[in-house]
Design an enzyme around this catalytic site. Structure first.
Site, PDB file in Angstrom:
ATOM      1  N   GLU A 267       2.493  62.809  18.387  1.00  0.00           N
ATOM      2  CA  GLU A 267       1.493  63.417  17.514  1.00  0.00           C
ATOM      3  C   GLU A 267       1.735  63.056  16.063  1.00  0.00           C
ATOM      4  O   GLU A 267       2.839  62.640  15.680  1.00  0.00           O
ATOM      5  CB  GLU A 267       1.487  64.946  17.656  1.00  0.00           C
ATOM      6  CG  GLU A 267       2.623  65.672  16.960  1.00  0.00           C
ATOM      7  CD  GLU A 267       3.923  65.676  17.710  1.00  0.00           C
ATOM      8  OE1 GLU A 267       4.977  65.458  17.068  1.00  0.00           O
ATOM      9  OE2 GLU A 267       3.914  65.887  18.933  1.00  0.00           O
TER      10      GLU A 267
ATOM     11  N   ASP B 203      14.073  63.938  25.251  1.00  0.00           N
ATOM     12  CA  ASP B 203      12.762  63.442  24.842  1.00  0.00           C
ATOM     13  C   ASP B 203      12.777  62.841  23.440  1.00  0.00           C
ATOM     14  O   ASP B 203      12.099  61.851  23.171  1.00  0.00           O
ATOM     15  CB  ASP B 203      11.734  64.575  24.895  1.00  0.00           C
ATOM     16  CG  ASP B 203      11.337  64.906  26.328  1.00  0.00           C
ATOM     17  OD1 ASP B 203      11.727  64.162  27.247  1.00  0.00           O
ATOM     18  OD2 ASP B 203      10.632  65.916  26.528  1.00  0.00           O
TER      19      ASP B 203
ATOM     20  N   THR C 197       1.882  67.935  25.621  1.00  0.00           N
ATOM     21  CA  THR C 197       2.773  68.985  26.128  1.00  0.00           C
ATOM     22  C   THR C 197       3.949  69.238  25.193  1.00  0.00           C
ATOM     23  O   THR C 197       4.842  70.020  25.533  1.00  0.00           O
ATOM     24  CB  THR C 197       3.309  68.606  27.516  1.00  0.00           C
ATOM     25  OG1 THR C 197       3.955  67.327  27.434  1.00  0.00           O
ATOM     26  CG2 THR C 197       2.186  68.530  28.535  1.00  0.00           C
ATOM     27  N   ALA C 198       3.968  68.580  24.046  1.00  0.00           N
ATOM     28  CA  ALA C 198       5.071  68.750  23.100  1.00  0.00           C
ATOM     29  C   ALA C 198       4.687  69.765  22.021  1.00  0.00           C
ATOM     30  O   ALA C 198       4.357  70.907  22.318  1.00  0.00           O
ATOM     31  CB  ALA C 198       5.440  67.392  22.507  1.00  0.00           C
TER      32      ALA C 198
ATOM     33  N   ASP D  39      -0.714  76.815   8.309  1.00  0.00           N
ATOM     34  CA  ASP D  39       0.611  76.224   8.163  1.00  0.00           C
ATOM     35  C   ASP D  39       0.547  74.716   8.317  1.00  0.00           C
ATOM     36  O   ASP D  39       1.437  73.994   7.878  1.00  0.00           O
ATOM     37  CB  ASP D  39       1.568  76.804   9.206  1.00  0.00           C
ATOM     38  CG  ASP D  39       2.090  78.182   8.836  1.00  0.00           C
ATOM     39  OD1 ASP D  39       1.801  78.656   7.724  1.00  0.00           O
ATOM     40  OD2 ASP D  39       2.788  78.795   9.666  1.00  0.00           O
TER      41      ASP D  39
ATOM     42  N   SER E   9       3.074  73.904  21.957  1.00  0.00           N
ATOM     43  CA  SER E   9       3.712  75.019  21.242  1.00  0.00           C
ATOM     44  C   SER E   9       2.767  75.655  20.234  1.00  0.00           C
ATOM     45  O   SER E   9       2.864  76.845  19.940  1.00  0.00           O
ATOM     46  CB  SER E   9       4.974  74.528  20.531  1.00  0.00           C
ATOM     47  OG  SER E   9       5.918  74.038  21.456  1.00  0.00           O
TER      48      SER E   9
END
Length: 264
Positions: A124, A53, A164-165, A153, A169
């Site tokens: 993103e 990816d 979905t990346a 953070d 998470s």
């Protein structure tokens, strides 16, 4: 953002192959080039990216503006944006592939020295603390302050294709490709604790102001482009730019995004 369109009708005669530096990707490129030839990307009907990816994102940025669709095959560690690696019948697979037209986010960031930076992100744009201390961010959407101060953070704005990346998470929502929304997701928010992010209209403009930047420095990252010591970051979808990705009909990008929501 992403839009779907119908596949082409005839197999492409000219294919260009690019590969990551992984040995299996380089070996696949050599094998496919022997089998199908290897056109110059400027003359190709499709570019075949071999890797994971991360390499697919590099390929999208590299050939942006050429108008050539990209078909990825997985020769890396993560392959959410890639098709299965099969050498046989590749032109026919590409001819029958579904097209996903992806629009990027445009990031405009001003750093501590006053320098202005622009970059595009198909996954993103993320803001990340640079030191042990939490970041302090003010979040404005379409000119209206929505969070006057968030200790965290970091935070990110993700496209549906990128939901979905890193967004996933960070416990952000998975977004269907035609939903016409963006995900605004905090990364390990300390205050306010219960804020889990927001879904925004894809036309929204998001602004992050870094508070106490000299004490709590923050970097801004658009896909693989990083700005250190960012103080002011504006993010909006760029509808004038489009990149076409190709996916096997049985495993379209839309199907992958949907299936990911049912993973245990």
């Amino acid at each position: 953002m992403s839009e779907r369109s119908t596949p082409s009708s005839s197999p492409p005669a000219n294919l260009a192959f690019v590969a990551s530096e992984r040995p299996e990707a380089m070996e696949a490129r050599a094998s496919l080039a022997r089998r199908y030839g290897d056109a110059d990307p400027a003359d190709a009907q499709a570019i075949v990216a071999l890797g994971g990816d991360g390499f697919m994102l590099e390929t999208i940025h590299r050939f942006l503006g050429m108008g050539v669709p990209i078909y990825g095959m997985n020769r890396g560690s993560v392959g959410f944006l890639m098709n299965e690696y099969v050498e046989e019948g590749l032109p026919e697979r590409i001819a029958c592939a579904e097209q996903a037209q992806i629009h990027p986010l445009r990031m405009t960031a001003v750093d501590a020295s006053g320098q202005r930076h622009e970059a595009l992100a198909f996954n993103e744009v993320s803001l990340l603390r640079q030191t042990r201390q939490t970041a302090k961010l003010r979040i404005t959407v379409d000119g209206r302050v929505r969070l006057s101060e968030m200790q965290c953070d970091g935070a990110l704005v993700a496209t549906p294709a990128g939901s979905t990346a890193y967004n996933l998470s960070a416990h952000g929502p998975i977004i269907p490709l035609d939903a016409r929304v963006l995900a605004l997701t905090p990364i390990s928010a300390f205050r306010p604790r219960r804020w889990r992010g927001a879904l925004l209209n894809h036309k929204a403009q998001v602004r992050f102001e870094v508070l106490e930047g000299d004490k709590r420095p923050v970097s801004a990252v658009a896909d693989n482009f990083e700005v250190r010591d960012a103080l002011d970051v504006v993010i909006a979808e760029d509808r004038e730019i489009v990149m076409t990705m190709l996916f096997d009909a049985t495993r379209s990008l839309e199907e992958r995004v949907t299936a990911e929501q049912f993973q245990a």
